[in-house]
Every structure is written in structure tokens, then in C-alpha cells.
Design a protein around this motif. Sequence first.
Motif, PDB file in Angstrom:
ATOM      1  N   MET A   1       1.553   4.186   5.431  1.00 24.15           N
ATOM      2  CA  MET A   1       1.897   3.563   4.153  1.00 24.15           C
ATOM      3  C   MET A   1       3.322   3.979   3.784  1.00 24.15           C
ATOM      4  SD  MET A   1       0.078   3.947   0.442  1.00 24.15           S
ATOM      5  CE  MET A   1      -1.474   3.352   1.069  1.00 24.15           C
ATOM      6  N   ALA A   2       4.188   3.049   3.624  1.00 31.14           N
ATOM      7  CA  ALA A   2       5.581   3.329   3.270  1.00 31.14           C
ATOM      8  C   ALA A   2       5.693   3.586   1.773  1.00 31.14           C
ATOM      9  CB  ALA A   2       6.474   2.150   3.681  1.00 31.14           C
ATOM     10  N   LEU A   3       6.783   4.274   1.419  1.00 31.52           N
ATOM     11  CA  LEU A   3       6.980   4.600   0.007  1.00 31.52           C
ATOM     12  C   LEU A   3       7.301   3.380  -0.831  1.00 31.52           C
ATOM     13  CD1 LEU A   3       9.079   7.873   0.333  1.00 31.52           C
ATOM     14  CD2 LEU A   3       6.670   7.653  -0.248  1.00 31.52           C
ATOM     15  N   CYS A   4       7.850   2.352  -0.208  1.00 33.84           N
ATOM     16  CA  CYS A   4       8.191   1.146  -0.959  1.00 33.84           C
ATOM     17  C   CYS A   4       7.009   0.263  -1.236  1.00 33.84           C
ATOM     18  CB  CYS A   4       9.291   0.355  -0.223  1.00 33.84           C
ATOM     19  SG  CYS A   4       8.776  -0.153   1.445  1.00 33.84           S
ATOM     20  N   ASP A   5       5.909   0.539  -0.583  1.00 36.49           N
ATOM     21  CA  ASP A   5       4.716  -0.280  -0.807  1.00 36.49           C
ATOM     22  C   ASP A   5       4.085   0.132  -2.130  1.00 36.49           C
ATOM     23  OD1 ASP A   5       5.135  -1.513   1.592  1.00 36.49           O
ATOM     24  OD2 ASP A   5       3.796  -0.172   2.721  1.00 36.49           O
ATOM     25  N   ASP A   6       3.862  -0.843  -2.978  1.00 40.02           N
ATOM     26  CA  ASP A   6       3.271  -0.564  -4.288  1.00 40.02           C
ATOM     27  C   ASP A   6       1.767  -0.753  -4.243  1.00 40.02           C
ATOM     28  OD1 ASP A   6       3.422  -3.196  -3.826  1.00 40.02           O
ATOM     29  OD2 ASP A   6       4.064  -3.766  -5.848  1.00 40.02           O
ATOM     30  N   ILE A   7       1.124  -0.125  -3.249  1.00 36.55           N
ATOM     31  CA  ILE A   7      -0.328  -0.239  -3.099  1.00 36.55           C
ATOM     32  C   ILE A   7      -0.912   1.160  -3.182  1.00 36.55           C
ATOM     33  CG2 ILE A   7      -2.229  -0.897  -1.596  1.00 36.55           C
ATOM     34  CD1 ILE A   7      -0.421  -3.000  -0.377  1.00 36.55           C
ATOM     35  N   LEU A   8      -1.732   1.365  -4.159  1.00 40.10           N
ATOM     36  CA  LEU A   8      -2.474   2.604  -4.289  1.00 40.10           C
ATOM     37  C   LEU A   8      -3.967   2.305  -4.185  1.00 40.10           C
ATOM     38  CD1 LEU A   8      -0.580   4.405  -7.220  1.00 40.10           C
ATOM     39  CD2 LEU A   8      -0.416   4.888  -4.774  1.00 40.10           C
TER      40      LEU A   8
ATOM     41  N   THR B   1     -10.847   1.109  -3.364  1.00 34.74           N
ATOM     42  CA  THR B   1     -10.308  -0.249  -3.471  1.00 34.74           C
ATOM     43  C   THR B   1      -8.819  -0.194  -3.859  1.00 34.74           C
ATOM     44  OG1 THR B   1     -10.979  -0.368  -5.801  1.00 34.74           O
ATOM     45  CG2 THR B   1     -12.530  -1.197  -4.153  1.00 34.74           C
ATOM     46  N   LYS B   2      -8.115  -1.269  -3.573  1.00 39.38           N
ATOM     47  CA  LYS B   2      -6.697  -1.364  -3.930  1.00 39.38           C
ATOM     48  C   LYS B   2      -6.563  -1.539  -5.445  1.00 39.38           C
ATOM     49  CE  LYS B   2      -5.336  -3.378   0.488  1.00 39.38           C
ATOM     50  NZ  LYS B   2      -4.689  -4.548   1.143  1.00 39.38           N
ATOM     51  N   LEU B   3      -5.611  -0.822  -5.994  1.00 38.19           N
ATOM     52  CA  LEU B   3      -5.439  -0.845  -7.444  1.00 38.19           C
ATOM     53  C   LEU B   3      -4.516  -1.993  -7.844  1.00 38.19           C
ATOM     54  CD1 LEU B   3      -5.011   2.971  -8.105  1.00 38.19           C
ATOM     55  CD2 LEU B   3      -7.079   1.576  -8.331  1.00 38.19           C
ATOM     56  N   SER B   4      -4.873  -2.601  -8.945  1.00 40.74           N
ATOM     57  CA  SER B   4      -4.046  -3.675  -9.521  1.00 40.74           C
ATOM     58  C   SER B   4      -4.347  -3.743 -11.016  1.00 40.74           C
ATOM     59  CB  SER B   4      -4.343  -5.013  -8.844  1.00 40.74           C
ATOM     60  OG  SER B   4      -5.700  -5.372  -9.031  1.00 40.74           O
ATOM     61  N   GLY B   5      -3.373  -4.219 -11.768  1.00 39.96           N
ATOM     62  CA  GLY B   5      -3.575  -4.301 -13.218  1.00 39.96           C
ATOM     63  C   GLY B   5      -3.411  -2.946 -13.866  1.00 39.96           C
ATOM     64  N   PHE B   6      -4.496  -2.406 -14.426  1.00 39.18           N
ATOM     65  CA  PHE B   6      -4.473  -1.115 -15.090  1.00 39.18           C
ATOM     66  C   PHE B   6      -5.155  -0.068 -14.215  1.00 39.18           C
ATOM     67  CE2 PHE B   6      -3.835  -4.039 -18.561  1.00 39.18           C
ATOM     68  CZ  PHE B   6      -2.900  -3.397 -19.362  1.00 39.18           C
ATOM     69  N   ALA B   7      -4.720   1.173 -14.348  1.00 38.87           N
ATOM     70  CA  ALA B   7      -5.290   2.283 -13.606  1.00 38.87           C
ATOM     71  C   ALA B   7      -5.309   3.516 -14.483  1.00 38.87           C
ATOM     72  CB  ALA B   7      -4.499   2.540 -12.340  1.00 38.87           C
ATOM     73  N   TRP B   8      -6.150   4.454 -14.150  1.00 36.25           N
ATOM     74  CA  TRP B   8      -6.287   5.715 -14.881  1.00 36.25           C
ATOM     75  C   TRP B   8      -5.653   6.811 -14.025  1.00 36.25           C
ATOM     76  CZ3 TRP B   8      -8.800   6.303 -19.682  1.00 36.25           C
ATOM     77  CH2 TRP B   8      -9.388   5.129 -20.183  1.00 36.25           C
TER      78      TRP B   8
END
Length: 261
Positions: free
Chosen positions: A1-8, A17-24
Motif C-alpha cells: 500500500m503506497a502512502l499516496c493511496d487514500d484507502i484505509l 472493510t475499506k473506509l469511505s465517508g466518515f470514520a472514527w
Amino acid sequence: MALCDDILLCNFPKCRTKLSGFAWVTACSHVFCDQHGSGEFSRSPAICPACSSALSGKLDIVRTELSPSEEYKAMVLAGLRPDVVLDISARALAFWSYQVHQEHMYQEYSLSRAEAQLKQMDKVLTQQNQSRELELNGIRGEITSMKKVMEDYKRKYSEVSERLMERNRQYQKLQGLYDSLRLRNMVVGVGDRDVLPQPVHHDFNTGVARQGTPQRSPQFLSVGHEGDSRFFSCLEAEGAKTFFQFSSPAKERGRPFMKKH
């Protein structure tokens, strides 16, 4: 996973699961999806589901938007000194690096588990193959021994069949001898019965018993071509004479009657 990827990924153990929208986001550098964060952090005291850390501070748990608007980006750090902006940015980058490192460690752990399971399965498969090979060798040995036993039984069967055929031939010979001897005895028996026993005749006139001449049984005569047939032969002369030596009733009546006193 690269640092530029905005996938958590959600750090909840059973989610991932992949995070999108709001997260805690927690102070212990863990992030959760909106569903699990709302459910887990609604209780008090709040406990991190990933590391079981107590989150009692006011800013230990923050619900944040992962894709903020341009207005938010322009105003969130506005008015802060550069050192504060750099400190906030460094902490945000550290949080991101921790998530990437954590995911990397998790993938390595999953890979190690998969390799261990693969080795275990390979070991089990090898043992099963060895056991199957041993069973197969045992079955092959049994098949070979059964083939030998079958060949032995075939040989014994052929020997017994030959003996049986020989006994049948001997039986047929004995049966033929028995039949010939029985026919011979029947012929001899019929010849012996042709001569009748000599009867003993009594002469009532003299009161002396004498043995009669031997008599033969009546002879059956065949029917001639001319149609003349006789069924029995006449008695021999001497036998007839002996037979008619009995006193007739007339002679008995001619004798004087002697009165008994």
C-alpha cells in the motif's frame, strides 16, 4: 500500500472493510468504520476494539470526514503558526504511516499463518500419501497372494477333476461288470428253475411211499407259421402213470364193507 493511496481499512477484527465517508479515529492510532465506531464507542467507558485501550479523554475519539470539502481544507488550519501546522501534519502523517505499517504487519501475519497451514496441510497430505501407499502396497501384496492361492486352487481343481473322471471311468467299468454278472446269474437261475424237485408219491393200495421220477416244467411252445399252436407240453408218460396210480372211487366202492364190531 503506497502512502499516496487514500484507502484505509477498518481496524475492527471481524470487519476489515475499506473506509469511505466518515470514520472514527482514536488516540491509540486506530480507525474504524462508521458502523462499528458508532456501536462500540456509544458505551461508557469506551474501549478500543483493536488494542483494548481505555478511551476516557474528550478528544480520544474523533469522528472525522475522510473526504472533506475544499472549504474545510481552507479553514481547518487557517490562522495557525507554521510550527503548529507542521506538528499537526507530522502527527497526521505518523497516523497514516502507522496504519500502513499495521496493515503490512497484518498481511505478513496472514501470510505466515497461510504458510504454516500450507506446511501443515502438506505434511498431512504427505502422511496420508504415505499411508495410502502402504495400504496400496499391502493390497498389492494381498492380490499377489490371492493370485497364488487361486492358481493353487485351480491346480487342485484340475487334479480333482482328473481323479473324478478316472473314478467315473472305473465306475462305468464296474457297472458293466456288475450288469454282465447279474445277467449271467439270472440266466443260471432260470436254468435251475427248469428242473422241478422230485415229488414223493404214495401208493394207497400198498401203503408204500416211493419217489417219483423227475419231472420238467411245462414247456412253452411258439406259434408256428401255419397257425397251429400249443401252449403246454404233455406230461411225460411215466409221470402220468404215477399220477394215475391213485385209487378211483369205483374201486373203493367195490371193496367189501367190513362191519366193525
